[in-house]
Design an enzyme around this catalytic site. Structure first.
Site, PDB file in Angstrom:
ATOM      1  N   VAL A  26      42.784 -41.071  31.450  1.00 37.51           N
ATOM      2  CA  VAL A  26      43.570 -41.819  30.463  1.00 37.51           C
ATOM      3  C   VAL A  26      43.243 -43.311  30.510  1.00 37.51           C
ATOM      4  CG1 VAL A  26      45.923 -42.555  29.874  1.00 37.51           C
ATOM      5  CG2 VAL A  26      45.437 -40.158  30.324  1.00 37.51           C
ATOM      6  N   THR A 101      50.445 -38.484  37.966  1.00 40.64           N
ATOM      7  CA  THR A 101      51.797 -37.976  38.254  1.00 40.64           C
ATOM      8  C   THR A 101      51.654 -36.479  38.531  1.00 40.64           C
ATOM      9  OG1 THR A 101      52.111 -37.776  35.856  1.00 40.64           O
ATOM     10  CG2 THR A 101      53.138 -39.663  36.927  1.00 40.64           C
ATOM     11  N   THR A 136      52.450 -39.709  32.329  1.00 43.72           N
ATOM     12  CA  THR A 136      53.482 -38.762  31.894  1.00 43.72           C
ATOM     13  C   THR A 136      54.536 -38.670  32.997  1.00 43.72           C
ATOM     14  OG1 THR A 136      51.842 -37.543  30.650  1.00 43.72           O
ATOM     15  CG2 THR A 136      53.903 -36.392  31.151  1.00 43.72           C
ATOM     16  N   GLU A 161      50.973 -40.781  26.228  1.00 43.40           N
ATOM     17  CA  GLU A 161      49.601 -40.597  25.733  1.00 43.40           C
ATOM     18  C   GLU A 161      49.403 -39.134  25.336  1.00 43.40           C
ATOM     19  OE1 GLU A 161      46.961 -42.747  25.094  1.00 43.40           O
ATOM     20  OE2 GLU A 161      46.416 -40.826  24.221  1.00 43.40           O
ATOM     21  N   LEU A 163      46.136 -38.003  24.198  1.00 47.19           N
ATOM     22  CA  LEU A 163      44.707 -37.681  24.074  1.00 47.19           C
ATOM     23  C   LEU A 163      44.382 -36.387  24.813  1.00 47.19           C
ATOM     24  CD1 LEU A 163      43.076 -38.235  26.973  1.00 47.19           C
ATOM     25  CD2 LEU A 163      43.340 -40.580  26.297  1.00 47.19           C
ATOM     26  N   ASN A 218      53.542 -31.172  25.040  1.00 47.60           N
ATOM     27  CA  ASN A 218      52.726 -30.316  25.907  1.00 47.60           C
ATOM     28  C   ASN A 218      53.351 -28.931  26.089  1.00 47.60           C
ATOM     29  OD1 ASN A 218      50.656 -32.074  26.194  1.00 47.60           O
ATOM     30  ND2 ASN A 218      50.998 -32.566  28.336  1.00 47.60           N
ATOM     31  N   LEU A 260      44.973 -21.911  18.549  1.00 50.91           N
ATOM     32  CA  LEU A 260      45.183 -20.485  18.304  1.00 50.91           C
ATOM     33  C   LEU A 260      44.069 -19.640  18.924  1.00 50.91           C
ATOM     34  CD1 LEU A 260      46.537 -19.893  14.681  1.00 50.91           C
ATOM     35  CD2 LEU A 260      47.745 -19.756  16.843  1.00 50.91           C
ATOM     36  N   GLY A 263      42.341 -17.052  25.309  1.00 48.59           N
ATOM     37  CA  GLY A 263      41.374 -17.325  26.373  1.00 48.59           C
ATOM     38  C   GLY A 263      41.865 -16.777  27.699  1.00 48.59           C
ATOM     39  N   CYS A 270      47.253 -31.214  32.962  1.00 47.95           N
ATOM     40  CA  CYS A 270      48.545 -31.599  32.382  1.00 47.95           C
ATOM     41  C   CYS A 270      49.417 -30.457  31.879  1.00 47.95           C
ATOM     42  CB  CYS A 270      48.314 -32.616  31.280  1.00 47.95           C
ATOM     43  SG  CYS A 270      47.766 -34.184  31.987  1.00 47.95           S
TER      44      CYS A 270
END
Ligand code: NAD
Ligand code: UGA
Length: 448
Positions: A26, A101, A136, A161, A163, A218, A260, A263, A270
């Site tokens: 980040v 974190t 975070t 953030e 990203l 998230n 979608l 996997g 995160c």
């Protein structure tokens, strides 16, 4: 001569002095992008190996476009790197905390890095500085940082953030939104202005709400993925094709195509830790977030499902069975293996007795000797320099990370190298018809 201002930059009067603490996934794009916008940025990184790499102009992480943007900002005199947070903040109007974190033992977020850096900078902050928390952090952490800095003249603002690794530069230049949480709307507005060249909508709210937004995003993405992974399982039971089901879902604008792809389970540094932290935050607030607990449990099942597919493909057992693993990072286009489902699955195969030969484009066979790069997670595996080398004499090849280059291999060659031409494609990356024509037995997730 054009007098039009370059819209990727803030006007000269809006250039600010910014410190960024922590040169990780980040901090690096944040520093490079803010410098690219014309701000004067000092980046602090306390890890000596990482600091040394940056000073020499080398990137410590794999991230598309980052080296160029970073190098250009340094060359333009907009960005420099220091080793101590105290040195970075002395003159800064804005101080971005981008420190880790990680998940603590009880599932909550470990705030020790945030606490340490707050204590480290407290006496060095310029009068009237704004500390911006980009890490975070659980609800209430902005107040904790205020308490540690103990500076009445310094505002602490939450600026989560969003990203993604692999597209971090693009995401930082063109974010969907900027969220700023603050007690002082003036400080929030000033943080939002730093990102004006992005043209993104700025949501100004209070600190607790901003911190909640980050976890909610998230956790929602993780839940969406658990849903689609479960759907893949259902499709196999029904003999439906999950890829066509996704097509039928994705065109519905309320659902969309993003996130979608089924996997081997969702991972990374995160999504797992943040969903777990939100369950913990909810618990502390007296709310049982059962839906999220179920999404997490279902992700564990996904890993086990893929392992079971490999066992079945090998004929029922893995003791001393040579297995080729393609992909070790938690997704493609990054070198990050933190909480990687690919590594977790490969480890389980090793534990079941398989002789694992693994290939990943970001993991050279010499990785164990690279300073600052731990490869403890790969113990018991033979690391190979290319995908062909990995599948030599293998009874099964399992594809775990969706690296584009794996799609274009010479599968006739792979077929000849393997002891048994059997492929488990946990990312649905390959073309089953093409593989079957060459003579492979192919298993995907949720598809025929
Ligand atoms: P990271 O481990 O890649 O980088 C953190 C860096 O901070 C490390 O290089 C570390 O050495 C450095 N550091 C720690 N304490 C320091 C100190 N006192 N002074 C100077 N440097 C210090 O972590 P990351 O992936 O960049 O994540 C940082 C935060 O951002 C976390 O809270 C994470 O949840 C959050 N986040 C991460 C992502 C992502 O894609 N990785 C995206 C959004 C948010
Ligand atoms: C995720 C979020 O997408 C970012 O918005 C957020 O800022 C970041 O976490 C964070 O807080 O650190 P990232 O960890 O880079 O970003 O990875 P994602 O692209 O979200 O992928 C997470 C996992 O889900 C990976 O294992 C990936 O392979 C998997 N995934 C993703 C799928 O299996 N299918 C998909 O369709 C998408």
């Amino acid at each position: 001569m054009s007098t039009a201002r370059d819209r990727t930059q803030v006007p000269a009067a809006a250039r600010r002095r910014v410190a960024v603490i922590g040169a990780g996934y980040v901090g690096l794009p944040t520093a490079a992008v803010l410098a690219h916008f014309g701000h004067q940025v000092v980046l602090a990184e306390h890890d000596p190996d990482r600091f040394g790499l940056l000073v020499r102009g080398d990137m410590p992480i794999v991230e598309d476009g980052l080296a160029e943007l970073f190098g250009d900002a340094v060359a333009a005199g907009h960005l420099r790197v220091v080793q101590h947070a105290g040195d970075a903040v002395a003159d800064a109007q804005f101080v971005f905390l981008c420190v880790p974190t990680p998940q603590g033992d009880d599932g909550s977020a470990d705030l020790s890095y945030v606490e340490a850096v707050a204590a480290e900078i407290a006496d060095h902050l310029a009068p009237g500085a704004v500390v911006v928390n980009k890490s975070t952090v659980p609800v209430g952490t902005a107040r904790l940082v205020e308490g540690i800095t103990g500076r009445a003249d310094v505002a602490v603002v939450s600026n989560p953030e969003f990203l993604r690794e692999g597209t971090a530069v693009r995401d930082s230049l063109h974010p969907d939104r900027i969220v700023v949480g603050a007690d002082d709307p003036g400080a929030a507005g000033r943080v939002g202005e730093l990102f004006a060249p992005t043209g993104a909508p700025v949501i100004v709210t209070d600190k607790v709400t901003a911190e909640t937004i980050k976890y909610a995003a998230n956790a929602f993405l993780a839940t969406k993925l658990s849903f689609v992974n479960a759907l893949a399982g259902l499709c196999e039971s029904l003999d439906a094709d999950v890829r066509d089901v996704i097509l039928g879902l994705g065109y519905d604008k309320r659902i969309g195509f993003d996130f979608l792809r089924p996997g081997p389970g969702w991972g990374g540094s995160c999504l797992p830790k943040d969903t777990s932290a939100l369950v913990h935050i909810a618990e502390s607030a007296g709310y049982d977030f059962a839906l999220l607990r179920e999404a997490m449990a279902s992700n564990d099942d996904q890993l086990a499902w893929v392992v079971a597919k490999v066992v079945a493909a090998a004929g029922g057992g893995l003791d001393a069975v040579p297995v080729a693993v393609w992909g070790l990072t938690f997704k493609a286009d990054t070198d990050d293996r933190r909480n990687s489902p690919a590594v977790a699955i490969a480890r389980r195969l090793v534990d079941l007795g398989a002789a694992v030969r693994a290939f990943d484009p970001t993991v050279p066979p010499s990785v164990r000797a690279v300073p600052g790069r731990s490869a403890d997670d790969l113990s018991g595996m033979v690391l190979c320099a290319d995908p062909y080398e990995a599948c030599r004499d293998a009874a099964v090849t399992v594809l775990l990370t969706e690296w584009g280059e794996l799609r274009d291999l010479d599968f006739a060659k792979v077929h000849d190298l393997m002891a048994h031409p059997v492929v488990v494609d946990a990312r649905n990356l390959l073309d089953p018809a093409a593989l079957r024509r060459v003579g492979f037995a192919y298993t995907g997730v949720g598809r025929r």
